[in-house]
Design a protein around this motif. Structure first.
Motif, mmCIF file in Angstrom:
data_model
loop_
_atom_site.group_PDB
_atom_site.id
_atom_site.type_symbol
_atom_site.label_atom_id
_atom_site.label_comp_id
_atom_site.label_asym_id
_atom_site.label_seq_id
_atom_site.Cartn_x
_atom_site.Cartn_y
_atom_site.Cartn_z
ATOM 1 N N VAL A 20 43.258 41.721 19.223
ATOM 2 C CA VAL A 20 43.242 40.706 20.284
ATOM 3 C C VAL A 20 44.365 39.710 20.022
ATOM 4 N N VAL A 21 45.203 39.474 21.034
ATOM 5 C CA VAL A 21 46.328 38.550 20.863
ATOM 6 C C VAL A 21 46.163 37.261 21.669
ATOM 7 N N ALA A 22 45.254 37.241 22.640
ATOM 8 C CA ALA A 22 45.052 36.026 23.436
ATOM 9 C C ALA A 22 43.721 36.104 24.170
ATOM 10 N N VAL A 23 43.079 34.940 24.319
ATOM 11 C CA VAL A 23 41.820 34.831 25.045
ATOM 12 C C VAL A 23 41.885 33.598 25.930
ATOM 13 N N ALA A 24 41.485 33.741 27.191
ATOM 14 C CA ALA A 24 41.451 32.606 28.113
ATOM 15 C C ALA A 24 40.057 32.481 28.711
ATOM 16 N N SER A 25 39.586 31.243 28.834
ATOM 17 C CA SER A 25 38.265 30.972 29.380
ATOM 18 C C SER A 25 38.346 30.662 30.873
ATOM 19 N N GLN A 26 37.357 31.139 31.645
ATOM 20 C CA GLN A 26 37.306 30.900 33.087
ATOM 21 C C GLN A 26 38.670 31.212 33.712
ATOM 22 N N ALA A 60 24.563 42.419 40.532
ATOM 23 C CA ALA A 60 25.462 42.845 41.603
ATOM 24 C C ALA A 60 26.862 42.265 41.401
ATOM 25 N N LYS A 61 26.939 41.016 40.969
ATOM 26 C CA LYS A 61 28.245 40.400 40.722
ATOM 27 C C LYS A 61 28.968 41.088 39.572
ATOM 28 N N PHE A 62 28.229 41.414 38.513
ATOM 29 C CA PHE A 62 28.855 42.100 37.388
ATOM 30 C C PHE A 62 29.352 43.484 37.805
ATOM 31 N N ALA A 63 28.571 44.170 38.634
ATOM 32 C CA ALA A 63 28.975 45.503 39.097
ATOM 33 C C ALA A 63 30.235 45.421 39.958
ATOM 34 N N ALA A 64 30.298 44.429 40.834
ATOM 35 C CA ALA A 64 31.480 44.264 41.682
ATOM 36 C C ALA A 64 32.700 43.891 40.846
ATOM 37 N N THR A 65 32.497 43.025 39.856
ATOM 38 C CA THR A 65 33.608 42.639 38.980
ATOM 39 C C THR A 65 34.111 43.836 38.189
ATOM 40 N N ALA A 66 33.197 44.663 37.708
ATOM 41 C CA ALA A 66 33.589 45.873 36.986
ATOM 42 C C ALA A 66 34.400 46.797 37.887
ATOM 43 N N ALA A 67 33.991 46.908 39.161
ATOM 44 C CA ALA A 67 34.724 47.752 40.105
ATOM 45 C C ALA A 67 36.126 47.209 40.350
ATOM 46 N N ALA A 68 36.238 45.884 40.485
ATOM 47 C CA ALA A 68 37.545 45.264 40.689
ATOM 48 C C ALA A 68 38.446 45.506 39.485
ATOM 49 N N CYS A 69 37.899 45.347 38.286
ATOM 50 C CA CYS A 69 38.688 45.548 37.074
ATOM 51 C C CYS A 69 39.169 46.995 36.972
ATOM 52 N N ALA A 70 38.299 47.925 37.313
ATOM 53 C CA ALA A 70 38.665 49.340 37.232
ATOM 54 C C ALA A 70 39.834 49.658 38.153
ATOM 55 N N ARG A 71 39.904 48.988 39.280
ATOM 56 C CA ARG A 71 40.966 49.272 40.251
ATOM 57 C C ARG A 71 42.343 48.873 39.754
ATOM 58 N N VAL A 72 42.403 47.907 38.849
ATOM 59 C CA VAL A 72 43.713 47.460 38.361
ATOM 60 C C VAL A 72 43.927 47.827 36.891
ATOM 61 N N GLY A 73 43.049 48.641 36.341
ATOM 62 C CA GLY A 73 43.240 49.130 34.984
ATOM 63 C C GLY A 73 42.759 48.215 33.886
ATOM 64 N N VAL A 132 40.739 38.762 28.120
ATOM 65 C CA VAL A 132 41.193 39.111 26.774
ATOM 66 C C VAL A 132 42.412 40.022 26.871
ATOM 67 N N ARG A 133 43.492 39.630 26.189
ATOM 68 C CA ARG A 133 44.683 40.476 26.132
ATOM 69 C C ARG A 133 44.751 41.117 24.750
ATOM 70 N N ARG A 134 44.906 42.438 24.732
ATOM 71 C CA ARG A 134 44.979 43.164 23.474
ATOM 72 C C ARG A 134 46.433 43.422 23.084
ATOM 73 N N ARG A 135 46.612 43.781 21.829
ATOM 74 C CA ARG A 135 47.953 43.952 21.277
ATOM 75 C C ARG A 135 48.764 45.015 22.006
ATOM 76 N N ASP A 136 48.081 46.035 22.521
ATOM 77 C CA ASP A 136 48.792 47.098 23.226
ATOM 78 C C ASP A 136 49.088 46.762 24.681
ATOM 79 N N GLY A 137 48.785 45.533 25.100
ATOM 80 C CA GLY A 137 49.072 45.095 26.452
ATOM 81 C C GLY A 137 47.933 45.268 27.431
ATOM 82 N N THR A 138 46.900 46.003 27.055
ATOM 83 C CA THR A 138 45.757 46.191 27.943
ATOM 84 C C THR A 138 44.925 44.913 27.997
ATOM 85 N N ALA A 139 44.045 44.847 28.989
ATOM 86 C CA ALA A 139 43.240 43.640 29.199
ATOM 87 C C ALA A 139 41.774 44.004 29.380
ATOM 88 N N VAL A 140 40.909 43.086 28.984
ATOM 89 C CA VAL A 140 39.470 43.226 29.159
ATOM 90 C C VAL A 140 38.935 41.940 29.746
#
Length: 266
Positions: free
Chosen positions: A89-95, A142-155, A118-126
């Motif tokens: 992990v190289v960086a973490v931002a809140s809200q 439902a909000k968590f499921a929608a957020t997961a779907a949004a995240c999946a769409r952009v990698g 969360v930004r990881r060392r290889d450039g990926t994000a969580v």
């Protein structure tokens, strides 16, 4: 949730808003906004404070990034420390941003602000949401499921985590007191790596290098940085805790490491 697929929507229905480091607001479709470096953004919302408040918001200085990161509860703080101690992990931002979308034909948009980016060392994000299992209502799920779907769409990855294991949380809380880079001192750090190339008890190894008053802080820093390893989730750290050099680090330890240990001990 109104059906397993009730929250699915077209990609352009996801709208993302954030505040940059200068405090300026920005917004647009997810597919346009996602390349933003959200790890460097400001908080899109503040933390409320009021009499009788049951949660405990605050600021945590993250060794990863060398900046203050906000948290709204002890549960969030536990995961913030966990992230800060992860080597990849190289960086973490809140809200980091506010995501909004529509359910089906509803006119009103549903909004959700994830807890961490969360930004990881290889450039990926969580994207991370912190919520105990027993505090998830149907609307939250439902909000968590929608957020997961949004995240999946952009990698991006998405995780919803609950209460951190109490033993792991206690050990991280202790080690976090030694997280600042200034705690590491050479050649003590090199000597400790040489000593723990063969697994042994925490206090015995510290004494082999020198006075524990001087060597233990460096040892705790190396445990925090995952240069040295112990079973942090199995038991509270103690003098007898088995400590060993992380294999990836062991390959980098030069042949003169043993000489460094002898020099410090002497």
């Amino acid at each position: 949730m109104g059906g397993e697929r009730g929250w699915l929507m077209a990609e352009e229905d996801f709208w993302l808003e954030y505040v940059d480091a200068c405090g300026e607001p920005h917004g647009g479709p997810l597919e346009v906004m996602w390349p933003t470096r959200f790890e460097a953004a400001g908080q899109v919302r503040g933390f409320p404070s009021y009499r009788g408040q049951r949660n405990f918001p605050g600021w945590y200085w993250a060794a990863t990034g060398g900046d203050l990161v906000g948290y709204e509860s002890w549960v969030e703080l536990g995961h913030l420390m966990r992230l800060d101690a992860e080597p990849d992990v190289v960086a973490v931002a809140s809200q980091p941003f506010r995501l909004s979308w529509r359910y089906g034909d509803r006119a009103r948009r549903t909004r959700h602000t994830p807890d961490y980016f969360v930004r990881r060392r290889d450039g990926t994000a969580v994207v991370l949401d912190v919520r105990p299992d027993d505090r998830i209502e149907p609307d939250d799920a439902a909000k968590f499921a929608a957020t997961a779907a949004a995240c999946a769409r952009v990698g991006w990855g998405f995780e919803r985590v609950g209460i951190l294991d109490p033993v792991l949380a206690a050990n991280l809380r202790w080690l976090s007191g030694y997280r600042h880079p200034r705690v590491r001192r050479e050649p003590v750090a090199d000597a400790l790596q040489a000593v723990f190339a063969e697994p042994q008890g925490l206090l015995a190894g510290a004494r082999e290098v020198g006075d524990p008053i001087a060597t233990l802080p460096v040892l705790f820093h190396l445990l925090w940085r995952r240069v040295l390893a112990a079973d942090l989730g199995g038991e509270l750290l103690a003098g007898a805790t088995r400590v060993h050099l992380v294999p990836a680090v062991a390959k980098e330890v030069g042949g003169d490491a043993g000489a460094s240990a002898a020099a410090v001990a002497g």
